[in-house]
Design a protein around this motif. Structure first.
Motif, PDB file in Angstrom:
ATOM      1  N   VAL A 105       1.021  -0.995  -0.158  1.00 18.02           N
ATOM      2  CA  VAL A 105       0.289  -0.777  -0.060  1.00 18.02           C
ATOM      3  C   VAL A 105       0.695   1.710   0.191  1.00 18.02           C
ATOM      4  O   VAL A 105       1.635   1.271   1.179  1.00 18.02           O
ATOM      5  N   PRO A 106       0.940   2.262  -1.164  1.00 17.40           N
ATOM      6  CA  PRO A 106       1.409   3.457  -0.703  1.00 17.40           C
ATOM      7  C   PRO A 106       1.118   4.140   0.256  1.00 17.40           C
ATOM      8  O   PRO A 106      -0.080   4.715   0.356  1.00 17.40           O
ATOM      9  N   LYS A 107       1.696   4.888   0.497  1.00 15.41           N
ATOM     10  CA  LYS A 107       1.875   5.805   1.894  1.00 15.41           C
ATOM     11  C   LYS A 107       3.411   6.797   1.865  1.00 15.41           C
ATOM     12  O   LYS A 107       4.354   5.925   1.946  1.00 15.41           O
ATOM     13  N   GLN A 108       2.533   7.642   2.412  1.00 18.35           N
ATOM     14  CA  GLN A 108       3.268   9.192   2.993  1.00 18.35           C
ATOM     15  C   GLN A 108       2.992   9.345   3.853  1.00 18.35           C
ATOM     16  O   GLN A 108       1.793  10.198   3.956  1.00 18.35           O
ATOM     17  N   GLU A 109       3.803   9.630   4.722  1.00 16.49           N
ATOM     18  CA  GLU A 109       3.245  10.514   6.609  1.00 16.49           C
ATOM     19  C   GLU A 109       4.141  10.615   7.057  1.00 16.49           C
ATOM     20  O   GLU A 109       5.320  10.675   7.328  1.00 16.49           O
ATOM     21  N   VAL A 110       3.910  11.362   8.116  1.00 16.23           N
ATOM     22  CA  VAL A 110       4.723  12.522   9.102  1.00 16.23           C
ATOM     23  C   VAL A 110       4.687  11.957  10.835  1.00 16.23           C
ATOM     24  O   VAL A 110       3.443  12.606  10.678  1.00 16.23           O
ATOM     25  N   LYS A 111       4.974  11.899  10.947  1.00 11.92           N
ATOM     26  CA  LYS A 111       4.738  11.140  12.585  1.00 11.92           C
ATOM     27  C   LYS A 111       6.256  11.916  13.698  1.00 11.92           C
ATOM     28  O   LYS A 111       6.895  10.740  13.437  1.00 11.92           O
ATOM     29  N   ASN A 112       5.725  12.392  14.343  1.00 12.94           N
ATOM     30  CA  ASN A 112       6.591  12.511  15.811  1.00 12.94           C
ATOM     31  C   ASN A 112       7.795  13.168  14.936  1.00 12.94           C
ATOM     32  O   ASN A 112       8.909  13.146  15.641  1.00 12.94           O
ATOM     33  N   GLY A 113       7.167  13.797  13.996  1.00 12.07           N
ATOM     34  CA  GLY A 113       8.696  14.482  13.200  1.00 12.07           C
ATOM     35  C   GLY A 113       9.586  13.328  12.270  1.00 12.07           C
ATOM     36  O   GLY A 113      10.965  14.281  11.534  1.00 12.07           O
ATOM     37  N   VAL A 114       8.894  13.257  12.335  1.00 14.30           N
ATOM     38  CA  VAL A 114       9.792  11.275  10.883  1.00 14.30           C
ATOM     39  C   VAL A 114       8.950  11.530   9.993  1.00 14.30           C
ATOM     40  O   VAL A 114       7.510  11.045   9.775  1.00 14.30           O
ATOM     41  N   PHE A 115       9.721  10.932   8.519  1.00 14.65           N
ATOM     42  CA  PHE A 115       9.098  11.094   7.997  1.00 14.65           C
ATOM     43  C   PHE A 115       8.958   9.387   7.363  1.00 14.65           C
ATOM     44  O   PHE A 115       9.876   9.211   7.037  1.00 14.65           O
ATOM     45  N   TYR A 116       7.693   9.051   6.995  1.00 13.97           N
ATOM     46  CA  TYR A 116       7.604   7.452   7.536  1.00 13.97           C
ATOM     47  C   TYR A 116       6.417   7.214   4.970  1.00 13.97           C
ATOM     48  O   TYR A 116       6.013   7.790   4.782  1.00 13.97           O
ATOM     49  N   PHE A 117       8.058   6.910   4.090  1.00 10.86           N
ATOM     50  CA  PHE A 117       7.033   6.446   3.025  1.00 10.86           C
ATOM     51  C   PHE A 117       7.090   5.118   2.575  1.00 10.86           C
ATOM     52  O   PHE A 117       8.618   4.354   2.965  1.00 10.86           O
ATOM     53  N   ASN A 118       6.399   4.609   2.066  1.00 15.01           N
ATOM     54  CA  ASN A 118       6.352   2.816   1.712  1.00 15.01           C
ATOM     55  C   ASN A 118       5.563   3.153  -0.127  1.00 15.01           C
ATOM     56  O   ASN A 118       4.809   4.540  -0.482  1.00 15.01           O
ATOM     57  N   PRO A 119       6.442   3.065  -0.914  1.00 16.51           N
ATOM     58  CA  PRO A 119       6.096   3.218  -2.025  1.00 16.51           C
ATOM     59  C   PRO A 119       5.627   3.038  -3.036  1.00 16.51           C
ATOM     60  O   PRO A 119       4.982   2.333  -3.780  1.00 16.51           O
ATOM     61  N   GLY A 120       5.073   1.564  -2.351  1.00 16.11           N
ATOM     62  CA  GLY A 120       3.825   0.909  -2.780  1.00 16.11           C
ATOM     63  C   GLY A 120       4.046  -1.116  -2.797  1.00 16.11           C
ATOM     64  O   GLY A 120       5.916  -0.796  -3.146  1.00 16.11           O
ATOM     65  N   SER A 121       3.812  -1.188  -4.005  1.00 18.54           N
ATOM     66  CA  SER A 121       4.473  -2.665  -4.748  1.00 18.54           C
ATOM     67  C   SER A 121       4.626  -2.173  -6.601  1.00 18.54           C
ATOM     68  O   SER A 121       3.514  -2.315  -6.688  1.00 18.54           O
ATOM     69  N   ALA A 122       5.537  -2.735  -6.655  1.00 18.28           N
ATOM     70  CA  ALA A 122       6.193  -2.681  -8.218  1.00 18.28           C
ATOM     71  C   ALA A 122       6.413  -3.806  -8.654  1.00 18.28           C
ATOM     72  O   ALA A 122       5.927  -4.128  -9.751  1.00 18.28           O
ATOM     73  N   GLY A 123       5.950  -5.059  -7.795  1.00 17.28           N
ATOM     74  CA  GLY A 123       5.953  -6.253  -8.396  1.00 17.28           C
ATOM     75  C   GLY A 123       4.357  -7.285  -9.366  1.00 17.28           C
ATOM     76  O   GLY A 123       3.432  -5.523  -9.565  1.00 17.28           O
ATOM     77  N   PRO A 124       4.096  -7.789  -9.443  1.00 16.05           N
ATOM     78  CA  PRO A 124       2.654  -8.486  -9.413  1.00 16.05           C
ATOM     79  C   PRO A 124       1.762  -7.889  -8.525  1.00 16.05           C
ATOM     80  O   PRO A 124       1.593  -7.829  -7.628  1.00 16.05           O
ATOM     81  N   ARG A 125      -0.086  -7.624  -9.331  1.00  7.41           N
ATOM     82  CA  ARG A 125      -0.126  -6.507  -8.359  1.00  7.41           C
ATOM     83  C   ARG A 125      -1.215  -7.790  -7.612  1.00  7.41           C
ATOM     84  O   ARG A 125      -1.163  -9.059  -7.551  1.00  7.41           O
ATOM     85  N   ARG A 126      -1.736  -7.156  -6.199  1.00  5.72           N
ATOM     86  CA  ARG A 126      -1.698  -7.903  -5.465  1.00  5.72           C
ATOM     87  C   ARG A 126      -3.717  -7.442  -4.678  1.00  5.72           C
ATOM     88  O   ARG A 126      -3.658  -6.287  -4.682  1.00  5.72           O
ATOM     89  N   PHE A 127      -4.595  -8.169  -4.846  1.00  6.56           N
ATOM     90  CA  PHE A 127      -5.542  -7.537  -4.768  1.00  6.56           C
ATOM     91  C   PHE A 127      -5.974  -6.506  -5.685  1.00  6.56           C
ATOM     92  O   PHE A 127      -5.830  -6.796  -6.982  1.00  6.56           O
TER      93      PHE A 127
END
Length: 154
Positions: A105-127
């Motif tokens: 799941v692609p996601k970006q957020e800032v928590k407690n002053g730290v940037f969290y980043f998930n680019p999601g999946s670049a491989g086979p489609r899931r669901f």
């Protein structure tokens, strides 16, 4: 500095993902690589940091660390595959960003002053999740992020 971020290829490196990562000055693979040849192809584009994911097994995968710390343009980044395995208080150790994958799941957020980043999946489609990679632009100690969707139907 342009940093390409990819995760969860699961042995499939799509031509669209390679095209989206071209022009990166650095690449991060956040695990579930699936095939060592993917790392070779990414390293041909730009210097590469990769971490091992839960599907990465075999002799080639044992050489890849489960976590990694890097500094890009004076910005400290902690990389791991599954955010649930994060065992550090990021704000205490002063990482500017945490890069992770696993959820697809692609996601970006800032928590407690730290940037969290998930680019999601670049491989086979899931669901019905999108196929995507990420791009970080790092300048003057600041991070700007974008999710790049590779399939126009998502």
């Amino acid at each position: 500095m342009i940093v390409g971020v990819i995760s969860d290829t699961h042995g499939l490196l799509r031509p669209e993902a390679l095209a989206a990562l071209r022009g990166s000055q650095y690449i991060i693979h956040a695990g579930d690589i699936g095939d060592s040849q993917i790392l070779d192809k990414l390293a041909a584009i730009a210097p590469l940091t990769a971490v091992r994911g839960n599907v990465d097994h075999g002799a080639w995968a044992h050489k890849i660390p489960a976590t990694n710390v890097l500094e890009v343009d004076e910005v400290s980044i902690y990389v791991l595959h599954s955010l649930q395995e994060l065992d550090l208080k990021q704000e205490a150790v002063k990482f500017a960003a945490v890069i992770y994958g696993h959820s697809h799941v692609p996601k970006q957020e800032v928590k407690n002053g730290v940037f969290y980043f998930n680019p999601g999946s670049a491989g086979p489609r899931r669901f019905k999740l999108p196929v995507s990679v990420g791009r970080l632009t790092i300048e003057d100690g600041k991070i700007e992020a974008r999710i790049l969707f590779l399939d126009p139907n998502t």
